[in-house]
Motif scaffolding. Structure first.
Motif, PDB file in Angstrom:
ATOM      1  N   GLY A  75       0.800  -1.214   0.000  1.00 39.90           N
ATOM      2  CA  GLY A  75       0.000   0.000   0.000  1.00 39.90           C
ATOM      3  C   GLY A  75       0.831   1.260   0.000  1.00 39.90           C
ATOM      4  N   CYS A  76       0.204   2.333   0.424  1.00 42.90           N
ATOM      5  CA  CYS A  76       0.801   3.656   0.384  1.00 42.90           C
ATOM      6  C   CYS A  76       2.028   3.740   1.291  1.00 42.90           C
ATOM      7  CB  CYS A  76      -0.262   4.650   0.830  1.00 42.90           C
ATOM      8  SG  CYS A  76       0.320   6.262   1.223  1.00 42.90           S
ATOM      9  N   ILE A  77       3.088   4.411   0.804  1.00 37.60           N
ATOM     10  CA  ILE A  77       4.334   4.498   1.563  1.00 37.60           C
ATOM     11  C   ILE A  77       4.099   5.064   2.951  1.00 37.60           C
ATOM     12  CG2 ILE A  77       6.496   5.814   1.713  1.00 37.60           C
ATOM     13  CD1 ILE A  77       6.923   5.325  -1.193  1.00 37.60           C
ATOM     14  N   CYS A  78       3.244   6.061   3.068  1.00 32.09           N
ATOM     15  CA  CYS A  78       3.062   6.702   4.374  1.00 32.09           C
ATOM     16  C   CYS A  78       2.349   5.794   5.362  1.00 32.09           C
ATOM     17  CB  CYS A  78       2.297   8.018   4.217  1.00 32.09           C
ATOM     18  SG  CYS A  78       0.668   7.843   3.478  1.00 32.09           S
ATOM     19  N   CYS A  79       1.877   4.631   4.926  1.00 38.70           N
ATOM     20  CA  CYS A  79       1.205   3.697   5.827  1.00 38.70           C
ATOM     21  C   CYS A  79       2.071   2.496   6.169  1.00 38.70           C
ATOM     22  CB  CYS A  79      -0.105   3.204   5.205  1.00 38.70           C
ATOM     23  SG  CYS A  79      -1.280   4.520   4.842  1.00 38.70           S
ATOM     24  N   LEU A  80       3.307   2.473   5.682  1.00 40.02           N
ATOM     25  CA  LEU A  80       4.186   1.345   5.953  1.00 40.02           C
ATOM     26  C   LEU A  80       4.571   1.309   7.426  1.00 40.02           C
ATOM     27  CD1 LEU A  80       6.583   1.549   2.888  1.00 40.02           C
ATOM     28  CD2 LEU A  80       4.968  -0.279   3.370  1.00 40.02           C
ATOM     29  N   PRO A  81       4.780   0.112   7.981  1.00 39.52           N
ATOM     30  CA  PRO A  81       5.261   0.030   9.368  1.00 39.52           C
ATOM     31  C   PRO A  81       6.672   0.576   9.456  1.00 39.52           C
ATOM     32  CG  PRO A  81       5.299  -2.136   8.315  1.00 39.52           C
ATOM     33  CD  PRO A  81       4.562  -1.208   7.374  1.00 39.52           C
ATOM     34  N   ASP A  82       7.056   0.987  10.668  1.00 37.99           N
ATOM     35  CA  ASP A  82       8.359   1.607  10.860  1.00 37.99           C
ATOM     36  C   ASP A  82       9.506   0.699  10.462  1.00 37.99           C
ATOM     37  OD1 ASP A  82       7.114   3.846  11.804  1.00 37.99           O
ATOM     38  OD2 ASP A  82       7.311   3.301  13.922  1.00 37.99           O
ATOM     39  N   ASP A  83       9.303  -0.616  10.600  1.00 36.54           N
ATOM     40  CA  ASP A  83      10.423  -1.534  10.374  1.00 36.54           C
ATOM     41  C   ASP A  83      10.366  -2.201   9.006  1.00 36.54           C
ATOM     42  OD1 ASP A  83       8.177  -3.017  10.795  1.00 36.54           O
ATOM     43  OD2 ASP A  83       9.082  -4.428  12.218  1.00 36.54           O
ATOM     44  N   GLY A  84       9.607  -1.670   8.075  1.00 35.61           N
ATOM     45  CA  GLY A  84       9.502  -2.369   6.802  1.00 35.61           C
ATOM     46  C   GLY A  84       9.431  -1.439   5.618  1.00 35.61           C
ATOM     47  N   GLY A  85       9.707  -1.974   4.451  1.00 33.28           N
ATOM     48  CA  GLY A  85       9.458  -1.270   3.209  1.00 33.28           C
ATOM     49  C   GLY A  85      10.553  -0.347   2.770  1.00 33.28           C
ATOM     50  N   LEU A  86      10.394   0.930   3.043  1.00 25.65           N
ATOM     51  CA  LEU A  86      11.266   1.932   2.449  1.00 25.65           C
ATOM     52  C   LEU A  86      12.713   1.781   2.896  1.00 25.65           C
ATOM     53  CD1 LEU A  86      11.476   4.330   0.580  1.00 25.65           C
ATOM     54  CD2 LEU A  86      10.962   5.821   2.508  1.00 25.65           C
ATOM     55  N   ASP A  87      12.953   1.567   4.189  1.00 21.84           N
ATOM     56  CA  ASP A  87      14.334   1.447   4.655  1.00 21.84           C
ATOM     57  C   ASP A  87      15.037   0.261   4.008  1.00 21.84           C
ATOM     58  OD1 ASP A  87      14.130   3.675   6.177  1.00 21.84           O
ATOM     59  OD2 ASP A  87      14.364   2.694   8.121  1.00 21.84           O
ATOM     60  N   VAL A  88      14.313  -0.820   3.796  1.00 19.32           N
ATOM     61  CA  VAL A  88      14.911  -1.990   3.136  1.00 19.32           C
ATOM     62  C   VAL A  88      15.325  -1.640   1.715  1.00 19.32           C
ATOM     63  CG1 VAL A  88      14.469  -4.336   2.316  1.00 19.32           C
ATOM     64  CG2 VAL A  88      13.609  -3.613   4.555  1.00 19.32           C
ATOM     65  N   ALA A  89      14.441  -0.944   0.992  1.00 20.11           N
ATOM     66  CA  ALA A  89      14.749  -0.558  -0.384  1.00 20.11           C
ATOM     67  C   ALA A  89      15.912   0.425  -0.439  1.00 20.11           C
ATOM     68  CB  ALA A  89      13.503   0.052  -1.043  1.00 20.11           C
ATOM     69  N   LEU A  90      15.913   1.414   0.466  1.00 20.29           N
ATOM     70  CA  LEU A  90      16.986   2.406   0.463  1.00 20.29           C
ATOM     71  C   LEU A  90      18.326   1.781   0.832  1.00 20.29           C
ATOM     72  CD1 LEU A  90      15.280   5.539   2.096  1.00 20.29           C
ATOM     73  CD2 LEU A  90      15.662   5.053  -0.329  1.00 20.29           C
ATOM     74  N   THR A  91      18.311   0.840   1.764  1.00 21.04           N
ATOM     75  CA  THR A  91      19.550   0.159   2.138  1.00 21.04           C
ATOM     76  C   THR A  91      20.148  -0.551   0.936  1.00 21.04           C
ATOM     77  OG1 THR A  91      18.820  -0.141   4.423  1.00 21.04           O
ATOM     78  CG2 THR A  91      20.552  -1.610   3.632  1.00 21.04           C
ATOM     79  N   ARG A  92      19.303  -1.180   0.175  1.00 20.91           N
ATOM     80  CA  ARG A  92      19.777  -1.888  -1.018  1.00 20.91           C
ATOM     81  C   ARG A  92      20.369  -0.916  -2.032  1.00 20.91           C
ATOM     82  NH1 ARG A  92      15.625  -4.838  -5.158  1.00 20.91           N
ATOM     83  NH2 ARG A  92      17.103  -5.203  -6.860  1.00 20.91           N
ATOM     84  N   LEU A  93      19.703   0.201  -2.263  1.00 22.73           N
ATOM     85  CA  LEU A  93      20.155   1.141  -3.282  1.00 22.73           C
ATOM     86  C   LEU A  93      21.308   2.017  -2.813  1.00 22.73           C
ATOM     87  CD1 LEU A  93      16.713   2.219  -4.769  1.00 22.73           C
ATOM     88  CD2 LEU A  93      18.402   0.705  -5.810  1.00 22.73           C
ATOM     89  N   ALA A  94      21.511   2.119  -1.498  1.00 28.90           N
ATOM     90  CA  ALA A  94      22.613   2.928  -0.979  1.00 28.90           C
ATOM     91  C   ALA A  94      23.945   2.198  -1.029  1.00 28.90           C
ATOM     92  CB  ALA A  94      22.321   3.351   0.461  1.00 28.90           C
ATOM     93  N   ASP A  95      23.955   0.969  -1.495  1.00 28.72           N
ATOM     94  CA  ASP A  95      25.199   0.205  -1.618  1.00 28.72           C
ATOM     95  C   ASP A  95      26.192   0.992  -2.479  1.00 28.72           C
ATOM     96  OD1 ASP A  95      27.259  -1.559  -2.190  1.00 28.72           O
ATOM     97  OD2 ASP A  95      25.928  -3.267  -2.537  1.00 28.72           O
ATOM     98  N   PRO A  96      27.365   1.339  -1.948  1.00 26.54           N
ATOM     99  CA  PRO A  96      28.339   2.130  -2.723  1.00 26.54           C
ATOM    100  C   PRO A  96      28.726   1.492  -4.052  1.00 26.54           C
ATOM    101  CG  PRO A  96      28.985   2.034  -0.413  1.00 26.54           C
ATOM    102  CD  PRO A  96      27.846   1.064  -0.580  1.00 26.54           C
ATOM    103  N   LYS A  97      28.576   0.175  -4.163  1.00 29.63           N
ATOM    104  CA  LYS A  97      28.943  -0.492  -5.418  1.00 29.63           C
ATOM    105  C   LYS A  97      28.069  -0.023  -6.583  1.00 29.63           C
ATOM    106  CE  LYS A  97      30.549  -4.691  -3.075  1.00 29.63           C
ATOM    107  NZ  LYS A  97      30.302  -6.150  -2.885  1.00 29.63           N
TER     108      LYS A  97
END
Length: 360
Positions: A75-97
């Motif tokens: 669902g909508c990003i603003c309804c995601l639980p604190d421990d799921g979703g966006l942070d997981v995606a950002l962690t993956r994309l923040a990989d310096p490689k």
């Protein structure tokens, strides 16, 4: 391809990647805008897609930038639980490689820009920083669907860049008034927001992230270049520049030597010249017995300052925006980069340290 944007700097030190929230009510054209900015040659852009409702991001463009987009379900990003979703995606994309120049989060049309902005700002992911909130509006239907009450909608308060899209669907003679009306409503709630008109989501990608210079290569055009060249020019979008394919940004660069007064630089960052939406740069500050180097980034009212690696190059500032008085912008940046001798004033050091703490 590896871009030359702000995600990496000299000496191998990795700088935080800007995370840009792309919001807009259903049908406003945010996915069209995303497809447009993804066509920047040589840029490496990570994309986070909210899996709510129908999406039509050009898969060829996304996979041309990064191996694959990071998707968020539930669902909508603003309804995601604190421990799921966006942070997981950002962690993956923040990989310096991945060596990304920017990450764009396309939120659902039902998402609240205020909440999306808050989630990105307070993300616990290392290696990223807020890159602004781009809110896309439909010029033809906005006052019938979104802004219908006496009080301006709260979404205006979160935006750093408001794109008044689909101006071609407004009668030509009415476009300036339509744009001015929306800008007036936005300014009533958010005087710092940057407002531009557009057709087909065609804004200059330089307003969002650093666009690397294209290397001169012989041979065939890339897939993105072929798509970009094949696009028809849209109708004029109300600014008298119908010959342009999209809204163009201006930039001004100033280089200086020595150590600067951080207070003078921060004064400029907090109150940029008229028309400036983004600023970036690297400055050296005398601190005790040595020199410390910092990178600075401004998006709208947001100031981000981070430690930079030691360098032998000069101080530099770049201002990006539209309809700039280039002489005034250049003079103000030149004054901010004026070298100082002796001990750095304590007030400037305190202000610098405060922004450093806020930027972590």
């Amino acid at each position: 391809m590896v871009g030359g944007g702000w995600g990496t700097v000299a000496c191998g030190a990795v700088q935080p990647i800007p995370v840009i929230a792309l919001t807009g009510y259903l049908g406003a054209g945010k996915t069209t805008l995303l497809n447009h900015v993804l066509r920047s040659p040589n840029a490496r852009i990570g994309v986070v897609i909210n899996d709510f409702g129908e999406l039509n991001v050009d898969a060829g463009l996304v996979t041309g930038q990064v191996d694959e987009p990071a998707s968020i379900a539930g669902g909508c990003i603003c309804c995601l639980p604190d421990d799921g979703g966006l942070d997981v995606a950002l962690t993956r994309l923040a990989d310096p490689k991945l060596r990304l120049d920017a990450i764009i989060v396309e939120a659902s049309g039902l998402a609240d820009p205020v909440a999306v902005s808050r989630i990105i700002r307070f993300s616990g992911v290392d290696g990223v920083r807020p890159g602004g909130v781009v809110d896309v509006l439909d010029a033809a239907t906005h006052f019938h669907i979104v802004d219908r009450d006496a009080t301006p909608p709260a979404r205006y308060g979160a935006a750093t860049l408001v794109v008044v899209n689909k101006l071609d669907q407004v009668p030509e003679g009415e476009r300036p008034a339509a744009l001015a009306r929306i800008e007036s409503r936005v300014r009533a709630l958010n005087p710092h927001a940057y407002v531009v008109g557009a057709v087909g989501g065609r804004i200059d990608p330089a307003l969002l992230y650093d666009v690397p210079a294209a290397a001169e290569e012989a041979g065939q055009l890339t897939f993105r270049e072929l798509l970009f060249d094949a696009e028809p020019a849209p109708a004029a979008h109300g600014h008298g520049d119908g010959d342009h394919h999209h809204v163009h940004a201006d930039s001004v660069t100033v280089i200086g030597e020595g150590c600067v007064d951080p207070a003078a630089v921060i004064d400029l960052l907090e109150q940029p010249p008229a028309g400036v939406y983004r600023m970036k740069g690297t400055v050296g500050v005398r601190y005790r017995a040595g020199t410390r180097n910092y990178t600075v980034n401004v998006v709208g009212p947001s100031v981000h300052i981070a430690v930079a690696p030691s360098r032998s190059t000069a101080n530099s500032l770049v201002a990006i925006g539209m309809n700039l008085d280039t002489d005034d912008v250049r003079e103000r940046m030149r004054c901010a980069l004026a070298p100082v001798t002796g001990t750095t004033p304590a007030q400037g050091i305190r202000r610098l340290q405060r922004y450093r703490r806020l930027s972590i």
